[in-house]
Scaffold this motif. Structure first.
Motif, PDB file in Angstrom:
ATOM      1  N   HIS A  71       0.854  -1.183   0.000  1.00  7.31           N
ATOM      2  CA  HIS A  71       0.000   0.000   0.000  1.00  7.31           C
ATOM      3  C   HIS A  71       0.891   1.234   0.000  1.00  7.31           C
ATOM      4  CE1 HIS A  71      -3.735  -2.174   1.006  1.00  7.31           C
ATOM      5  NE2 HIS A  71      -2.934  -2.960   1.702  1.00  7.31           N
ATOM      6  N   SER A  72       0.408   2.319  -0.555  1.00  9.42           N
ATOM      7  CA  SER A  72       1.174   3.553  -0.589  1.00  9.42           C
ATOM      8  C   SER A  72       0.634   4.527   0.448  1.00  9.42           C
ATOM      9  CB  SER A  72       1.098   4.176  -1.989  1.00  9.42           C
ATOM     10  OG  SER A  72       1.919   5.310  -2.034  1.00  9.42           O
ATOM     11  N   PHE A  73       1.459   4.856   1.430  1.00  6.10           N
ATOM     12  CA  PHE A  73       1.135   5.860   2.435  1.00  6.10           C
ATOM     13  C   PHE A  73       1.581   7.198   1.853  1.00  6.10           C
ATOM     14  CE2 PHE A  73       2.147   8.216   6.379  1.00  6.10           C
ATOM     15  CZ  PHE A  73       0.943   8.095   7.033  1.00  6.10           C
ATOM     16  N   PHE A  74       0.631   8.027   1.418  1.00  3.60           N
ATOM     17  CA  PHE A  74       0.938   9.211   0.631  1.00  3.60           C
ATOM     18  C   PHE A  74       0.261  10.435   1.233  1.00  3.60           C
ATOM     19  CE2 PHE A  74       2.291  11.771  -2.610  1.00  3.60           C
ATOM     20  CZ  PHE A  74       1.369  12.103  -3.593  1.00  3.60           C
ATOM     21  N   VAL A  75       1.064  11.396   1.652  1.00  6.83           N
ATOM     22  CA  VAL A  75       0.567  12.654   2.210  1.00  6.83           C
ATOM     23  C   VAL A  75       1.235  13.787   1.432  1.00  6.83           C
ATOM     24  CG1 VAL A  75       0.177  13.997   4.307  1.00  6.83           C
ATOM     25  CG2 VAL A  75       0.463  11.508   4.453  1.00  6.83           C
ATOM     26  N   PRO A  76       0.624  14.227   0.326  1.00  9.86           N
ATOM     27  CA  PRO A  76       1.269  15.209  -0.556  1.00  9.86           C
ATOM     28  C   PRO A  76       1.670  16.513   0.134  1.00  9.86           C
ATOM     29  CG  PRO A  76      -0.722  14.346  -1.571  1.00  9.86           C
ATOM     30  CD  PRO A  76      -0.688  13.828  -0.170  1.00  9.86           C
ATOM     31  N   ASN A  77       0.827  17.028   1.038  1.00  6.92           N
ATOM     32  CA  ASN A  77       1.147  18.304   1.679  1.00  6.92           C
ATOM     33  C   ASN A  77       2.381  18.232   2.570  1.00  6.92           C
ATOM     34  OD1 ASN A  77      -1.108  19.145   0.379  1.00  6.92           O
ATOM     35  ND2 ASN A  77      -2.148  19.915   2.193  1.00  6.92           N
ATOM     36  N   LEU A  78       2.737  17.047   3.002  1.00 11.95           N
ATOM     37  CA  LEU A  78       3.944  16.863   3.814  1.00 11.95           C
ATOM     38  C   LEU A  78       5.097  16.301   2.985  1.00 11.95           C
ATOM     39  CD1 LEU A  78       2.344  15.402   7.062  1.00 11.95           C
ATOM     40  CD2 LEU A  78       3.104  17.747   6.641  1.00 11.95           C
ATOM     41  N   ARG A  79       4.850  16.156   1.677  1.00  9.47           N
ATOM     42  CA  ARG A  79       5.846  15.580   0.768  1.00  9.47           C
ATOM     43  C   ARG A  79       6.342  14.230   1.269  1.00  9.47           C
ATOM     44  NH1 ARG A  79       9.070  21.077  -0.767  1.00  9.47           N
ATOM     45  NH2 ARG A  79       7.326  21.985  -1.877  1.00  9.47           N
ATOM     46  N   LEU A  80       5.396  13.421   1.661  1.00  8.66           N
ATOM     47  CA  LEU A  80       5.702  12.109   2.220  1.00  8.66           C
ATOM     48  C   LEU A  80       5.018  11.030   1.405  1.00  8.66           C
ATOM     49  CD1 LEU A  80       6.732  10.255   4.519  1.00  8.66           C
ATOM     50  CD2 LEU A  80       4.601  10.748   5.703  1.00  8.66           C
ATOM     51  N   LYS A  81       5.790  10.082   0.938  1.00 10.34           N
ATOM     52  CA  LYS A  81       5.244   8.915   0.251  1.00 10.34           C
ATOM     53  C   LYS A  81       6.135   7.727   0.585  1.00 10.34           C
ATOM     54  CE  LYS A  81       3.336   7.330  -4.065  1.00 10.34           C
ATOM     55  NZ  LYS A  81       3.037   7.662  -5.449  1.00 10.34           N
ATOM     56  N   GLN A  82       5.516   6.691   1.124  1.00 11.33           N
ATOM     57  CA  GLN A  82       6.268   5.505   1.507  1.00 11.33           C
ATOM     58  C   GLN A  82       5.380   4.288   1.329  1.00 11.33           C
ATOM     59  OE1 GLN A  82       9.617   5.049   2.752  1.00 11.33           O
ATOM     60  NE2 GLN A  82       8.950   3.014   2.161  1.00 11.33           N
ATOM     61  N   ASP A  83       5.897   3.249   0.720  1.00  8.51           N
ATOM     62  CA  ASP A  83       5.139   2.015   0.575  1.00  8.51           C
ATOM     63  C   ASP A  83       5.125   1.245   1.891  1.00  8.51           C
ATOM     64  OD1 ASP A  83       4.502   2.461  -2.049  1.00  8.51           O
ATOM     65  OD2 ASP A  83       6.156   1.270  -2.851  1.00  8.51           O
ATOM     66  N   ALA A  84       3.962   0.700   2.217  1.00 12.19           N
ATOM     67  CA  ALA A  84       3.811  -0.211   3.340  1.00 12.19           C
ATOM     68  C   ALA A  84       3.872  -1.616   2.750  1.00 12.19           C
ATOM     69  CB  ALA A  84       2.472   0.021   4.034  1.00 12.19           C
ATOM     70  N   VAL A  85       4.773  -2.429   3.249  1.00 10.66           N
ATOM     71  CA  VAL A  85       5.044  -3.747   2.681  1.00 10.66           C
ATOM     72  C   VAL A  85       4.724  -4.828   3.715  1.00 10.66           C
ATOM     73  CG1 VAL A  85       6.824  -5.201   1.636  1.00 10.66           C
ATOM     74  CG2 VAL A  85       6.888  -2.718   1.291  1.00 10.66           C
ATOM     75  N   PRO A  86       3.943  -5.850   3.333  1.00  4.15           N
ATOM     76  CA  PRO A  86       3.634  -6.925   4.276  1.00  4.15           C
ATOM     77  C   PRO A  86       4.905  -7.574   4.831  1.00  4.15           C
ATOM     78  CG  PRO A  86       2.345  -7.174   2.280  1.00  4.15           C
ATOM     79  CD  PRO A  86       3.354  -6.081   2.022  1.00  4.15           C
ATOM     80  N   GLY A  87       4.900  -7.813   6.126  1.00  5.80           N
ATOM     81  CA  GLY A  87       6.032  -8.481   6.756  1.00  5.80           C
ATOM     82  C   GLY A  87       7.218  -7.581   7.060  1.00  5.80           C
ATOM     83  N   ARG A  88       7.140  -6.302   6.716  1.00  6.81           N
ATOM     84  CA  ARG A  88       8.247  -5.380   6.985  1.00  6.81           C
ATOM     85  C   ARG A  88       7.758  -4.233   7.838  1.00  6.81           C
ATOM     86  NH1 ARG A  88      12.436  -4.430   2.415  1.00  6.81           N
ATOM     87  NH2 ARG A  88      13.502  -3.849   4.302  1.00  6.81           N
TER      88      ARG A  88
END
Length: 116
Positions: A71-88
Protein backbone atom coordinates in the motif's frame (compact mmCIF):
# COMPACT_ATOMS: atom_id res chain seq x y z
CA UNK A 1 28.19 10.08 -1.15
CA UNK A 2 24.48 10.23 -2.03
CA UNK A 3 23.77 6.88 -0.31
CA UNK A 4 25.09 8.33 2.92
CA UNK A 5 22.87 11.42 2.65
CA UNK A 6 19.78 9.34 1.82
CA UNK A 7 20.47 7.00 4.74
CA UNK A 8 20.81 9.96 7.11
CA UNK A 9 17.44 11.34 6.01
CA UNK A 10 15.50 8.05 5.88
CA UNK A 11 17.10 5.94 8.57
CA UNK A 12 18.62 8.37 11.04
CA UNK A 13 16.04 11.13 11.27
CA UNK A 14 15.61 13.40 14.27
CA UNK A 15 14.41 11.93 17.55
CA UNK A 16 10.63 11.69 17.67
CA UNK A 17 8.31 13.75 19.82
CA UNK A 18 5.23 11.66 18.94
CA UNK A 19 5.06 7.98 17.93
CA UNK A 20 2.27 6.24 15.99
CA UNK A 21 1.72 2.85 14.42
CA UNK A 22 0.15 2.70 10.95
CA UNK A 23 -1.08 -0.60 9.54
CA UNK A 24 -2.44 -0.83 5.98
CA UNK A 25 -5.25 -3.22 5.18
CA UNK A 26 -7.17 -3.91 1.98
CA UNK A 27 -9.77 -1.18 2.41
CA UNK A 28 -8.59 0.90 5.37
CA UNK A 29 -5.73 2.19 7.45
CA UNK A 30 -5.37 1.43 11.17
CA UNK A 31 -3.72 4.20 13.18
CA UNK A 32 -2.46 3.25 16.61
CA UNK A 33 -1.93 6.03 19.13
CA UNK A 34 -0.11 5.43 22.41
CA UNK A 35 -2.29 5.63 25.51
CA UNK A 36 -1.43 7.18 28.88
CA UNK A 37 1.82 5.21 29.07
CA UNK A 38 2.94 7.12 25.93
CA UNK A 39 4.42 3.89 24.51
CA UNK A 40 3.19 1.85 21.56
CA UNK A 41 2.52 -1.84 22.00
CA UNK A 42 0.81 -1.63 25.37
CA UNK A 43 -2.76 -2.48 26.41
CA UNK A 44 -3.75 1.19 26.65
CA UNK A 45 -3.10 1.95 22.95
CA UNK A 46 -5.95 3.51 20.98
CA UNK A 47 -6.68 2.22 17.45
CA UNK A 48 -8.57 4.45 15.00
CA UNK A 49 -9.43 3.69 11.38
CA UNK A 50 -8.69 6.02 8.44
CA UNK A 51 -7.97 9.13 10.50
CA UNK A 52 -4.71 10.57 11.80
CA UNK A 53 -4.19 13.72 13.83
CA UNK A 54 -0.67 15.07 14.21
CA UNK A 55 0.71 17.98 16.23
CA UNK A 56 2.31 20.98 14.51
CA UNK A 57 6.07 21.58 14.99
CA UNK A 58 6.66 18.14 16.49
CA UNK A 59 8.61 15.31 14.88
CA UNK A 60 6.19 12.45 14.22
CA UNK A 61 7.69 8.99 13.87
CA UNK A 62 5.58 6.23 12.38
CA UNK A 63 6.03 2.45 12.36
CA UNK A 64 4.47 1.53 9.00
CA UNK A 65 3.41 -1.96 7.96
CA UNK A 66 0.79 -3.81 5.90
CA UNK A 67 -1.37 -6.85 6.58
CA UNK A 68 -1.95 -7.98 3.00
CA UNK A 69 -0.38 -6.30 -0.06
CA UNK A 70 1.80 -3.27 -0.79
CA UNK A 71 0.00 0.00 0.00
CA UNK A 72 1.17 3.55 -0.59
CA UNK A 73 1.13 5.86 2.43
CA UNK A 74 0.94 9.21 0.63
CA UNK A 75 0.57 12.65 2.21
CA UNK A 76 1.27 15.21 -0.56
CA UNK A 77 1.15 18.30 1.68
CA UNK A 78 3.94 16.86 3.81
CA UNK A 79 5.85 15.58 0.77
CA UNK A 80 5.70 12.11 2.22
CA UNK A 81 5.24 8.92 0.25
CA UNK A 82 6.27 5.50 1.51
CA UNK A 83 5.14 2.01 0.58
CA UNK A 84 3.81 -0.21 3.34
CA UNK A 85 5.04 -3.75 2.68
CA UNK A 86 3.63 -6.93 4.28
CA UNK A 87 6.03 -8.48 6.76
CA UNK A 88 8.25 -5.38 6.99
CA UNK A 89 8.30 -2.64 9.59
CA UNK A 90 9.24 0.64 7.94
CA UNK A 91 10.15 3.68 10.01
CA UNK A 92 8.91 7.01 8.66
CA UNK A 93 9.21 10.50 10.10
CA UNK A 94 7.92 13.96 9.29
CA UNK A 95 7.14 17.33 10.87
CA UNK A 96 4.00 19.30 10.06
CA UNK A 97 4.90 23.00 9.97
CA UNK A 98 1.41 24.48 9.62
CA UNK A 99 -2.19 23.64 10.44
CA UNK A 100 -4.14 22.13 7.57
CA UNK A 101 -6.95 19.68 6.94
CA UNK A 102 -5.70 17.25 4.35
CA UNK A 103 -7.47 14.32 2.76
CA UNK A 104 -4.81 12.03 1.45
CA UNK A 105 -5.67 9.31 -1.02
CA UNK A 106 -4.21 5.87 -0.87
CA UNK A 107 -4.63 4.40 -4.33
CA UNK A 108 -7.11 1.55 -4.57
CA UNK A 109 -7.48 1.46 -0.81
CA UNK A 110 -9.04 3.99 1.50
CA UNK A 111 -9.05 7.70 2.06
CA UNK A 112 -6.80 8.71 4.92
CA UNK A 113 -7.74 11.85 6.85
CA UNK A 114 -4.68 13.63 8.23
CA UNK A 115 -5.14 16.75 10.30
CA UNK A 116 -2.36 18.85 11.76
Amino acid sequence: MSRSTWADIKEHGPPGDVFYGVNAKQFNWEMTYPGPTERLGTKDDLMVENEMHVPVHKVVRIDLTSKDVIHSFFVPNLRLKQDAVPGRLIHVWFEATETDNTRSHARSCAVLDIRA
